[in-house]
Write a protein that holds these residues in place. Structure first.
Motif, mmCIF file in Angstrom:
data_model
loop_
_atom_site.group_PDB
_atom_site.id
_atom_site.type_symbol
_atom_site.label_atom_id
_atom_site.label_comp_id
_atom_site.label_asym_id
_atom_site.label_seq_id
_atom_site.Cartn_x
_atom_site.Cartn_y
_atom_site.Cartn_z
ATOM 1 N N PHE A 2 0.829 -1.208 0.000
ATOM 2 C CA PHE A 2 0.000 0.000 0.000
ATOM 3 C C PHE A 2 0.864 1.258 0.000
ATOM 4 O O PHE A 2 0.571 2.236 -0.703
ATOM 5 N N SER A 3 1.958 1.232 0.801
ATOM 6 C CA SER A 3 2.855 2.392 0.843
ATOM 7 C C SER A 3 3.543 2.614 -0.492
ATOM 8 O O SER A 3 3.772 3.748 -0.907
ATOM 9 N N SER A 4 3.860 1.521 -1.200
ATOM 10 C CA SER A 4 4.486 1.650 -2.517
ATOM 11 C C SER A 4 3.526 2.311 -3.507
ATOM 12 O O SER A 4 3.929 3.144 -4.333
ATOM 13 N N MET A 5 2.242 1.962 -3.398
ATOM 14 C CA MET A 5 1.248 2.569 -4.283
ATOM 15 C C MET A 5 1.116 4.064 -3.999
ATOM 16 O O MET A 5 0.988 4.868 -4.923
ATOM 17 N N ILE A 6 1.159 4.413 -2.719
ATOM 18 C CA ILE A 6 1.056 5.836 -2.365
ATOM 19 C C ILE A 6 2.258 6.611 -2.906
ATOM 20 O O ILE A 6 2.108 7.709 -3.463
ATOM 21 N N ILE A 10 2.199 9.615 -5.651
ATOM 22 C CA ILE A 10 2.789 10.942 -5.422
ATOM 23 C C ILE A 10 3.747 11.292 -6.553
ATOM 24 O O ILE A 10 3.775 12.434 -7.024
ATOM 25 N N ILE A 11 4.529 10.300 -7.001
ATOM 26 C CA ILE A 11 5.467 10.557 -8.089
ATOM 27 C C ILE A 11 4.721 10.928 -9.367
ATOM 28 O O ILE A 11 5.096 11.864 -10.091
ATOM 29 N N ILE A 12 3.628 10.225 -9.642
ATOM 30 C CA ILE A 12 2.845 10.510 -10.857
ATOM 31 C C ILE A 12 2.232 11.912 -10.803
ATOM 32 O O ILE A 12 2.261 12.666 -11.777
ATOM 33 N N ILE A 13 1.697 12.241 -9.630
ATOM 34 C CA ILE A 13 1.095 13.583 -9.480
ATOM 35 C C ILE A 13 2.149 14.674 -9.648
ATOM 36 O O ILE A 13 1.912 15.697 -10.280
#
Length: 256
Positions: A2-6, A10-13
């Motif tokens: 889940f933390s990796s997805m977050i 953030i990187i994509i945003i």
């Protein structure tokens, strides 16, 4: 997981934030590709390559700024304080970014020095009475120098010309003396015109002796209608006195 997805989100945003830019109608973007100028973009949606392309936004609307009060010594050695307002806009965004570090500050500093230079070449009377011409002169000089920065100076307006109290009194005395001089000139011109009219009347009366008698009778009528006293002195015309003088002269010669 889940933390990796977050972190990925953030990187994509962040990438989207640096990739997608939206410019308003009055904005233009100066784009640099690896530090080199690439071109201008906008308005609308702009897509950039993060880390490779950079964009600096420039506002192309008319900018209005006040020129701080400047101490100016006029050509006739009068110390005054003058401030003005300058209107300009960016017409070539790439020059405004590349040719000068801060185009607004540079334009402000140039306006201050130009204001002192131009006004120092004129007398105090010109500053007070010929502001339109001074405004055009300052605007022309500023526009010529800022052309290399991609800036168009559209208008310059001198707002206030502050003078010392002692100089205000001196100007008031000068204005009063000028009014008295004009009054004397007008009075003298009136006397000259009256003298010319009297000369013309004398010439006409000399040519027409009957006109003298009519004028004499009119004068008597005016005196009778205006004078309220009981005693009226009537001047005798020389035409009546001359024959009497001639008769007396002949009698005296006959007695001799």
């Amino acid at each position: 997981m889940f933390s990796s997805m977050i972190i990925g989100l953030i990187i994509i945003i962040s990438l989207l934030f640096y990739t997608i830019r939206i410019l308003r109608e009055y904005e233009r973007g100066v784009v640099f590709f690896l530090g080199r100028y690439q071109g201008n973009k906008g308005p609308g949606l702009i897509i950039l390559i993060p880390g490779i392309q950079q964009m600096i936004t420039v506002d192309t609307r008319t900018v209005v700024f006040d020129v701080p009060t400047q101490d100016v010594i006029s050509r006739d050695n009068v110390s005054v304080k003058v401030n003005a307002v300058v209107y300009f806009r960016v017409i070539e965004p790439e020059k405004a970014i590349i040719q000068v570090e801060n185009f607004q500050q540079a334009t402000s500093q140039l306006a201050q020095t130009t204001l002192r230079s131009v006004l120092g070449q004129h007398d105090l009377d010109d500053m007070l009475a010929a502001r339109d011409k001074l405004n055009r002169d300052i605007q022309t000089i500023l526009d010529k120098h800022t052309d290399a920065w991609g800036i168009k100076v559209t208008h310059v307006e001198i707002k206030h010309v502050d003078i010392d109290e002692s100089m205000i009194r001196a100007i008031a005395k000068q204005a009063e003396a000028e009014r008295e001089r004009r009054a004397k000139i007008i009075h003298a011109e009136g006397e000259l015109q009256a003298a010319e009219k009297l000369l013309q009347a004398a010439v006409i009366l000399a040519k027409q002796p009957q006109a003298i008698q009519l004028r004499y009778l009119q004068t008597m009528s005016d005196i009778a209608s205006q004078d309220k006293t009981h005693t009226i002195v009537f001047p005798l015309p020389m035409d009546l006195i001359s024959p009497l003088q001639e008769l007396i002269k002949q009698q005296s010669l006959a007695q001799k």
